[in-house]
Design a protein around this motif. Structure first.
Motif, PDB file in Angstrom:
ATOM      1  N   ILE A 130       0.841  -1.195   0.000  1.00  0.00           N
ATOM      2  CA  ILE A 130       0.000   0.000   0.000  1.00  0.00           C
ATOM      3  C   ILE A 130       0.878   1.247   0.000  1.00  0.00           C
ATOM      4  CG2 ILE A 130      -1.649   1.356   1.355  1.00  0.00           C
ATOM      5  CD1 ILE A 130      -2.885  -1.264   2.301  1.00  0.00           C
ATOM      6  N   ILE A 131       1.891   1.238   0.836  1.00  0.00           N
ATOM      7  CA  ILE A 131       2.782   2.397   0.935  1.00  0.00           C
ATOM      8  C   ILE A 131       3.503   2.632  -0.387  1.00  0.00           C
ATOM      9  CG2 ILE A 131       4.841   3.310   2.072  1.00  0.00           C
ATOM     10  CD1 ILE A 131       3.917   1.797   4.614  1.00  0.00           C
ATOM     11  N   GLU A 132       4.058   1.582  -0.964  1.00  0.00           N
ATOM     12  CA  GLU A 132       4.800   1.728  -2.221  1.00  0.00           C
ATOM     13  C   GLU A 132       3.912   2.266  -3.336  1.00  0.00           C
ATOM     14  OE1 GLU A 132       6.584  -2.024  -3.040  1.00  0.00           O
ATOM     15  OE2 GLU A 132       7.877  -1.963  -1.262  1.00  0.00           O
ATOM     16  N   ALA A 133       2.665   1.802  -3.365  1.00  0.00           N
ATOM     17  CA  ALA A 133       1.744   2.277  -4.402  1.00  0.00           C
ATOM     18  C   ALA A 133       1.394   3.747  -4.214  1.00  0.00           C
ATOM     19  CB  ALA A 133       0.474   1.426  -4.398  1.00  0.00           C
ATOM     20  N   ALA A 134       1.398   4.203  -2.956  1.00  0.00           N
ATOM     21  CA  ALA A 134       1.000   5.585  -2.662  1.00  0.00           C
ATOM     22  C   ALA A 134       2.157   6.572  -2.756  1.00  0.00           C
ATOM     23  CB  ALA A 134       0.385   5.668  -1.268  1.00  0.00           C
ATOM     24  N   ILE A 135       3.390   6.107  -2.721  1.00  0.00           N
ATOM     25  CA  ILE A 135       4.540   7.006  -2.666  1.00  0.00           C
ATOM     26  C   ILE A 135       4.557   8.025  -3.801  1.00  0.00           C
ATOM     27  CG2 ILE A 135       7.064   7.082  -2.968  1.00  0.00           C
ATOM     28  CD1 ILE A 135       6.215   6.581  -0.100  1.00  0.00           C
ATOM     29  N   PRO A 136       4.271   7.658  -5.056  1.00  0.00           N
ATOM     30  CA  PRO A 136       4.284   8.699  -6.103  1.00  0.00           C
ATOM     31  C   PRO A 136       3.309   9.841  -5.832  1.00  0.00           C
ATOM     32  CG  PRO A 136       4.363   6.516  -7.098  1.00  0.00           C
ATOM     33  CD  PRO A 136       4.088   6.311  -5.637  1.00  0.00           C
ATOM     34  N   ASP A 137       2.092   9.513  -5.370  1.00  0.00           N
ATOM     35  CA  ASP A 137       1.123  10.570  -5.061  1.00  0.00           C
ATOM     36  C   ASP A 137       1.566  11.380  -3.844  1.00  0.00           C
ATOM     37  OD1 ASP A 137      -0.551  10.026  -7.169  1.00  0.00           O
ATOM     38  OD2 ASP A 137      -1.878   8.724  -6.009  1.00  0.00           O
ATOM     39  N   ILE A 138       2.088  10.707  -2.838  1.00  0.00           N
ATOM     40  CA  ILE A 138       2.565  11.421  -1.645  1.00  0.00           C
ATOM     41  C   ILE A 138       3.691  12.380  -2.028  1.00  0.00           C
ATOM     42  CG2 ILE A 138       3.736  11.151   0.577  1.00  0.00           C
ATOM     43  CD1 ILE A 138       2.215   8.447   0.833  1.00  0.00           C
ATOM     44  N   ALA A 139       4.628  11.901  -2.852  1.00  0.00           N
ATOM     45  CA  ALA A 139       5.737  12.745  -3.293  1.00  0.00           C
ATOM     46  C   ALA A 139       5.231  13.940  -4.096  1.00  0.00           C
ATOM     47  CB  ALA A 139       6.722  11.925  -4.125  1.00  0.00           C
ATOM     48  N   HIS A 140       4.243  13.711  -4.946  1.00  0.00           N
ATOM     49  CA  HIS A 140       3.671  14.814  -5.729  1.00  0.00           C
ATOM     50  C   HIS A 140       3.046  15.859  -4.815  1.00  0.00           C
ATOM     51  CE1 HIS A 140       0.158  16.768  -7.638  1.00  0.00           C
ATOM     52  NE2 HIS A 140       1.016  16.978  -8.609  1.00  0.00           N
ATOM     53  N   HIS A 141       2.246  15.398  -3.859  1.00  0.00           N
ATOM     54  CA  HIS A 141       1.551  16.331  -2.965  1.00  0.00           C
ATOM     55  C   HIS A 141       2.550  17.133  -2.128  1.00  0.00           C
ATOM     56  CE1 HIS A 141      -1.812  14.306  -4.451  1.00  0.00           C
ATOM     57  NE2 HIS A 141      -2.466  14.010  -3.342  1.00  0.00           N
ATOM     58  N   LEU A 142       3.579  16.456  -1.631  1.00  0.00           N
ATOM     59  CA  LEU A 142       4.610  17.170  -0.871  1.00  0.00           C
ATOM     60  C   LEU A 142       5.329  18.184  -1.757  1.00  0.00           C
ATOM     61  CD1 LEU A 142       6.143  14.212   1.172  1.00  0.00           C
ATOM     62  CD2 LEU A 142       4.716  16.053   2.075  1.00  0.00           C
ATOM     63  N   GLY A 143       5.553  17.822  -3.016  1.00  0.00           N
ATOM     64  CA  GLY A 143       6.186  18.748  -3.943  1.00  0.00           C
ATOM     65  C   GLY A 143       5.354  19.992  -4.178  1.00  0.00           C
ATOM     66  N   VAL A 144       4.035  19.829  -4.233  1.00  0.00           N
ATOM     67  CA  VAL A 144       3.147  20.978  -4.450  1.00  0.00           C
ATOM     68  C   VAL A 144       3.258  21.958  -3.284  1.00  0.00           C
ATOM     69  CG1 VAL A 144       0.726  21.696  -4.590  1.00  0.00           C
ATOM     70  CG2 VAL A 144       1.528  19.758  -5.961  1.00  0.00           C
ATOM     71  N   ILE A 145       3.213  21.441  -2.062  1.00  0.00           N
ATOM     72  CA  ILE A 145       3.272  22.367  -0.929  1.00  0.00           C
ATOM     73  C   ILE A 145       4.676  22.930  -0.762  1.00  0.00           C
ATOM     74  CG2 ILE A 145       1.230  21.468   0.228  1.00  0.00           C
ATOM     75  CD1 ILE A 145       3.004  19.919   2.126  1.00  0.00           C
ATOM     76  N   CYS A 146       5.693  22.162  -1.155  1.00  0.00           N
ATOM     77  CA  CYS A 146       7.054  22.686  -1.113  1.00  0.00           C
ATOM     78  C   CYS A 146       7.215  23.839  -2.096  1.00  0.00           C
ATOM     79  CB  CYS A 146       8.057  21.580  -1.416  1.00  0.00           C
ATOM     80  SG  CYS A 146       9.786  22.104  -1.267  1.00  0.00           S
ATOM     81  N   ASP A 147       6.657  23.678  -3.290  1.00  0.00           N
ATOM     82  CA  ASP A 147       6.732  24.760  -4.278  1.00  0.00           C
ATOM     83  C   ASP A 147       6.110  26.042  -3.732  1.00  0.00           C
ATOM     84  OD1 ASP A 147       8.000  23.140  -6.081  1.00  0.00           O
ATOM     85  OD2 ASP A 147       6.206  22.720  -7.279  1.00  0.00           O
ATOM     86  N   ARG A 148       4.988  25.903  -3.044  1.00  0.00           N
ATOM     87  CA  ARG A 148       4.329  27.082  -2.494  1.00  0.00           C
ATOM     88  C   ARG A 148       5.195  27.759  -1.440  1.00  0.00           C
ATOM     89  NH1 ARG A 148       1.366  31.549  -3.081  1.00  0.00           N
ATOM     90  NH2 ARG A 148       0.311  32.136  -1.152  1.00  0.00           N
ATOM     91  N   ILE A 149       5.761  26.954  -0.549  1.00  0.00           N
ATOM     92  CA  ILE A 149       6.487  27.546   0.565  1.00  0.00           C
ATOM     93  C   ILE A 149       7.859  28.056   0.133  1.00  0.00           C
ATOM     94  CG2 ILE A 149       7.825  25.690   1.689  1.00  0.00           C
ATOM     95  CD1 ILE A 149       5.097  27.954   3.260  1.00  0.00           C
ATOM     96  N   GLU A 150       8.296  27.701  -1.059  1.00  0.00           N
ATOM     97  CA  GLU A 150       9.492  28.305  -1.631  1.00  0.00           C
ATOM     98  C   GLU A 150       9.235  29.745  -2.064  1.00  0.00           C
ATOM     99  OE1 GLU A 150      12.936  26.127  -4.116  1.00  0.00           O
ATOM    100  OE2 GLU A 150      10.916  25.521  -4.666  1.00  0.00           O
ATOM    101  N   GLN A 151       7.963  30.048  -2.361  1.00  0.00           N
ATOM    102  CA  GLN A 151       7.602  31.357  -2.890  1.00  0.00           C
ATOM    103  C   GLN A 151       7.235  32.358  -1.806  1.00  0.00           C
ATOM    104  OE1 GLN A 151       4.364  30.659  -5.619  1.00  0.00           O
ATOM    105  NE2 GLN A 151       5.351  28.853  -6.475  1.00  0.00           N
ATOM    106  N   THR A 152       6.806  31.885  -0.655  1.00  0.00           N
ATOM    107  CA  THR A 152       6.237  32.774   0.361  1.00  0.00           C
ATOM    108  C   THR A 152       6.437  32.154   1.737  1.00  0.00           C
ATOM    109  OG1 THR A 152       4.200  33.916   1.022  1.00  0.00           O
ATOM    110  CG2 THR A 152       3.948  31.715   0.115  1.00  0.00           C
ATOM    111  N   PRO A 153       6.593  32.974   2.797  1.00  0.00           N
ATOM    112  CA  PRO A 153       6.882  32.416   4.127  1.00  0.00           C
ATOM    113  C   PRO A 153       5.775  31.524   4.683  1.00  0.00           C
ATOM    114  CG  PRO A 153       7.313  34.776   4.061  1.00  0.00           C
ATOM    115  CD  PRO A 153       6.601  34.441   2.790  1.00  0.00           C
TER     116      PRO A 153
END
Length: 214
Positions: A130-153
């Protein structure tokens, strides 16, 4: 400003959304207590028509749904300081709360956290599939919020808001798993943001035992 009664929280004691409510209460300097109340219990059926937790009792009100609860606490006891007055900034806050609730939480909870919790507390084999199947989506979601917090505090812009509380409380448990820690360790802006936000008094006061031990 109204006097501050105790906020009575009914729900799971160790819970993402219980912690969100607790954190907003801490920000507003409202005392709180938690009564362990299973979602499917008869008591909770009377409190929430869709049998979700947490619910809260305050000021003679039975409130449910975490967005409504947190907005009420902030408005009634914190002069609404966690909610921007500017409509554009408020829209950003609302958007990121919706992202946290609709996309981040379900993916993190079902794909990563529940398998670990079942393994830890129910002693069932860890569902690595279950974890392995979800990792791509989890990584994508974390990337989205990381992109946001790179732009603004903060997620709404220059000020700390409810959006930051929702996203922190939903993302921090991910960081407490080996897989999540590895992913977030590769996203340094997000790692630094979590470290910064986690030092707020309100989030220190609502840490789970596992965080304190760590």
């Amino acid at each position: 400003m109204a006097s501050r009664p105790t906020l009575h929280i009914h729900g799971t004691v160790i819970s993402t959304y219980t912690r969100i409510v607790q954190t907003v209460a801490e920000e507003a300097r409202v005392a709180w207590s938690v009564t362990a109340t299973p979602a499917q219990s008869e008591e909770n059926k009377r409190r929430h028509p869709f049998q979700k937790v947490p619910t809260v009792a305050i000021d003679g009100l039975n409130l449910f749904e975490s967005v409504a609860i947190t907005q009420y606490i902030d408005n009634a006891y914190n002069a609404g300081v966690l909610q921007p007055d500017d409509p554009k900034i408020r829209a950003e806050m609302d958007r990121w709360i919706a992202i946290a609730n609709n996309y981040l939480f379900p993916t993190f909870e079902h794909g990563l956290l529940l398998p670990h919790l079942a393994h830890q507390y129910l002693k069932t084999p860890l569902r690595s599939d279950i974890i392995e199947a979800a990792i791509p989506d989890i990584a994508h979601h974390l990337g989205v919020i990381c992109d946001r917090i790179e732009q603004t505090p903060y997620f709404s812009g220059s000020e700390f808001t409810l959006a930051d509380i929702f996203i922190y409380c939903i993302t921090r448990p991910v960081q407490m798993t080996p897989e999540g820690d590895n992913l977030i360790g590769q996203l340094l802006p997000l790692w630094h943001w979590l470290n910064k936000i986690g030092k707020r008094d309100s989030l220190i006061a609502t840490r789970w035992p596992a965080e304190i031990e760590a």
